[in-house]
Design a protein around this motif. Structure first.
Motif, mmCIF file in Angstrom:
data_model
loop_
_atom_site.group_PDB
_atom_site.id
_atom_site.type_symbol
_atom_site.label_atom_id
_atom_site.label_comp_id
_atom_site.label_asym_id
_atom_site.label_seq_id
_atom_site.Cartn_x
_atom_site.Cartn_y
_atom_site.Cartn_z
ATOM 1 N N GLY A 58 0.787 -1.238 0.000
ATOM 2 C CA GLY A 58 0.000 0.000 0.000
ATOM 3 C C GLY A 58 0.808 1.271 0.000
ATOM 4 N N PHE A 59 0.866 1.930 1.154
ATOM 5 C CA PHE A 59 1.642 3.162 1.285
ATOM 6 C C PHE A 59 2.941 2.913 2.049
ATOM 7 C CE2 PHE A 59 -2.867 4.586 1.163
ATOM 8 C CZ PHE A 59 -2.826 5.135 -0.099
ATOM 9 N N THR A 105 0.165 1.682 -12.623
ATOM 10 C CA THR A 105 -1.043 2.509 -12.749
ATOM 11 C C THR A 105 -1.614 2.960 -11.410
ATOM 12 O OG1 THR A 105 -2.264 0.440 -12.845
ATOM 13 C CG2 THR A 105 -1.809 1.541 -14.948
ATOM 14 N N SER A 106 -1.278 2.271 -10.364
ATOM 15 C CA SER A 106 -1.916 2.611 -9.095
ATOM 16 C C SER A 106 -0.953 3.299 -8.126
ATOM 17 C CB SER A 106 -2.472 1.348 -8.437
ATOM 18 O OG SER A 106 -1.426 0.438 -8.204
ATOM 19 N N LYS A 107 -1.548 4.051 -7.215
ATOM 20 C CA LYS A 107 -0.763 4.754 -6.207
ATOM 21 C C LYS A 107 -0.301 3.774 -5.117
ATOM 22 C CE LYS A 107 -1.269 8.892 -3.369
ATOM 23 N NZ LYS A 107 -2.256 9.820 -2.790
ATOM 24 N N THR A 108 -1.156 2.785 -4.855
ATOM 25 C CA THR A 108 -0.791 1.759 -3.872
ATOM 26 C C THR A 108 0.252 0.831 -4.497
ATOM 27 O OG1 THR A 108 -2.633 0.458 -4.639
ATOM 28 C CG2 THR A 108 -2.983 1.724 -2.642
ATOM 29 N N GLN A 109 1.165 0.384 -3.668
ATOM 30 C CA GLN A 109 2.297 -0.351 -4.218
ATOM 31 C C GLN A 109 2.164 -1.861 -4.003
ATOM 32 O OE1 GLN A 109 6.077 2.032 -3.240
ATOM 33 N NE2 GLN A 109 4.635 2.485 -1.615
ATOM 34 N N SER A 110 2.643 -2.583 -4.990
ATOM 35 C CA SER A 110 2.664 -4.034 -4.868
ATOM 36 C C SER A 110 3.667 -4.569 -5.881
ATOM 37 C CB SER A 110 1.288 -4.618 -5.138
ATOM 38 O OG SER A 110 0.923 -4.401 -6.475
#
Lengths: 301, 315
Positions: B265-266, B283-288
């Motif tokens: 996430g953050f 594409t997303s702000k949350t990380q994985s």
């Protein structure tokens, strides 16, 4: 036909219901055993039916009877009476008074039931508000972001600031209380009536728009558990445990809120969805732990 | 009038309850009792207060000892139809004076409560204890409102719940389900007894420390605590670690291999071990990220944190 048979006059009187009771019994007893008289009676009945149908118009002609005249006169007298005289007359009998009292009691109960129903509806709306993070575009400006460290160090202060926050913004949109909802007691919330009906219906509409599949189930489960836990957490949790519980609840709510914002920004954000589900599950586990403890304590009593 | 009667009734009831409690607490003489039982006896017990110690021994006998509390007794719930030895024994407390059971709860209390039980015994305890030690039994099920729980040498599985306290398991095997609300969980040298045995641990605000676990499936969850795993990754094993605000730290051998799914996430991610085929969604702000650890992907590591850090260290 035998000697016991009745003449046509008696039969006709029987049909017209003009015979004495004992004679009616005799005639009906005889007709039951005498075939000829039965046929005779049937013929007479048929003739009477023909005669009555022919004279039907005459019979149905409206002729005011004495009883009718009395009724008309009574009505005229009632028109002339004052309102209070009528009321007095109406309540002059004990039966009427008893019936009126019963009606009043029923009315009061119905009113109370309606009130209770409204209260439940308001509670439901409140649960929706709590469990669903309803976001408005400028949410961050309304509710400042709070990190875990801030929560854990300044939890009592947070409560104070939240209590002052309105639940409804000026444009009638319900704002997200986010992590603070669990810290705010019911009595500190803005009065239920302050939430306009439109906002309530918006809440319900938003409830149905899931950010992740099965979100409704999570929300319903959480609402049910919160209802159970809220009533008992004061007696089940010591102050230190209560603080930890509220803090962890706030952490879960914070994660849920932020992940929902992310999903709304990017509906294809699988990571956010995954963390959102985990956060919901985490909150359920947290609430369950209190419910479990309540159960254990009850079993030991 | 009714209110007055109720008040009097309540006062009398309260006073009598206090009298019972006083008479019980005054009974400080140790109480000891033993009973011959089946080797695989099931022992249930309720404890309302005290330090509990359960120890396995080689005799087919239960010995119970209570000091500074109420007297101990056994209630046989079930017998072995062939040997007629007790198969299910409930250890209960009773008032020493009149030899009657204490009440509906029948919970034991005392400064120290000790049980010696057969090695193959299964124990089931609930209640409230300051500390519980369970050593060398077959199976243990413990549920306490508070107090730390220690398990050592439990052969066939543990189910432990304490709402305020730590849970520690050492040198044990079998399926594990360890739960605490505000405490920590420590598991050291814990193995499955049978294929399919799962290790589950959950705490809301405490930390979880797992060392030398050899389970096919290992799960650890915490709300705000950290998770630390030290040991080898099992071939084909599944590791599911999740925390909202805490850190997840894996100290694993360099030769470890498996498929890694990390959602942070953050938070942050760091690995001292080389990762292959790293895929990070942009594409997303949350990380994985997903990646391969080592040479093959037999094991699966699902690591999830909302705002904590994930660290993979060399052991």
């Amino acid at each position: 036909m035998n000697n016991e048979c009745f003449d046509i006059g008696t039969i006709q009187a029987f049909l017209d219901g003009e015979l004495a009771a004992d004679l009616i019994e005799k005639v009906s007893g005889h007709v039951a055993s005498c075939d000829e008289c039965a046929i005779f009676l049937a013929e007479a009945e048929e003739e009477s039916a023909i005669a009555f149908s022919a004279l039907e118009q005459e019979f149905n002609t409206f002729v005011p009877t004495r009883r009718l005249w009395t009724k008309i006169n009574d009505s005229i007298q009632k028109e002339e009476k004052s309102f209070w005289q009528t009321v007095e007359a109406f309540f002059s009998t004990q039966a009427t008074v008893a019936f009126a009292s019963l009606l009043i009691v029923c009315g009061v109960f119905t009113w109370l039931l309606i009130l209770d129903g409204e209260k439940k509806a308001d509670d439901l709306a409140e649960i929706f508000q709590k469990s669903e993070s309803l976001t408005v575009p400028n949410i961050d400006s309304i509710v400042p972001e709070t990190t875990f460290e801030q929560i854990s160090t300044t939890a009592p202060n947070i409560k104070k600031t939240i209590d002052k926050k309105p639940a409804v913004s000026a444009n009638n949109k319900t704002v997200d209380r986010g992590i603070k909802t669990s810290l705010v007691k019911k009595e500190n919330l803005v009065p239920r009536n302050a939430v306009p009906l439109k906002a309530k219906s918006e809440n319900v509409a938003l409830m149905t728009s899931e950010t992740v599949p099965g979100e409704d189930t999570y929300i319903r489960t959480i609402a049910t558990l919160e209802k159970t836990v809220d009533s008992r957490k004061d007696e089940v949790l010591k102050s230190s445990a209560r603080f930890v519980f509220e803090r962890d609840l706030a952490v879960s709510d914070d994660a849920i809120k932020k992940m929902k914002v992310e999903i709304r920004r990017n509906p294809k954000d699988e990571t956010a969805k995954q963390i959102l589900r985990a956060s919901y599950q985490n909150k359920i586990d947290l609430l369950n732990s209190v419910a479990d403890k309540t159960e254990l304590m009850a079993s030991l009593r | 009038m009714i209110l007055f009667s109720l008040t009097i009734l309540f006062s009398v009831g309260n006073a009598s309850a206090q009298t019972v409690k006083v008479s019980l607490s005054e009974n400080k003489a140790p109480s000891e009792k033993s009973i011959l039982v089946d080797a695989k006896v099931y022992i249930s017990m309720c404890v309302s207060e005290g330090k509990v110690k359960i120890n396995g021994w080689e005799r087919n006998e239960i010995r119970a000892f209570v000091s500074g509390g109420n007297s101990v007794n056994f209630e046989v719930r079930k017998k072995n139809e062939q040997t007629r030895n007790p198969l299910w024994v409930e250890v209960v407390g009773f008032e020493a004076g009149n030899n009657k059971n204490v009440g509906a709860g029948e919970c034991l209390f005392g400064e120290e409560i000790e049980l010696d039980v057969p090695l193959n015994a299964t124990i089931d305890i609930k209640g409230n204890a300051s500390e519980t030690n369970v050593n060398a039994v077959s199976k243990a099920r413990v549920k306490f409102q508070n107090g730390d729980i220690f398990f050592n040498n439990v052969a066939q599985g543990i189910e432990a719940t304490t709402f305020e306290g730590d849970v520690t398991v050492e040198n044990s095997s079998g399926a594990m389900n360890l739960t605490t609300t505000t405490g920590n969980i420590v598991a050291f040298n814990v193995n499955p007894k049978e294929i399919g045995d799962i290790f589950k641990s959950r705490t809301t605000s405490g930390a979880i420390t797992l060392q030398q676990l050899e389970f096919g499936q290992t799960e650890a969850n915490s709300s705000s605590g950290s998770i630390r795993f030290t040991g080898a990754i099992q071939n084909g094993g599944q590791y599911i670690f999740g925390t909202l605000n805490g850190a997840i730290t894996l100290s694993i051998p360099q030769s470890s291999s498996g498929k890694l799914n990390a959602s942070y996430g953050f938070g942050a991610f760091n690995s001292e071990l080389p990762l292959k085929n790293v895929v990070k969604p942009n594409t997303s702000k949350t990380q994985s990220l997903t990646a391969l650890l080592g040479t093959s992907g037999d094991a699966t590591l699902n690591l999830e944190t909302f705002s904590g850090a994930i660290r993979i260290k060399k052991q």
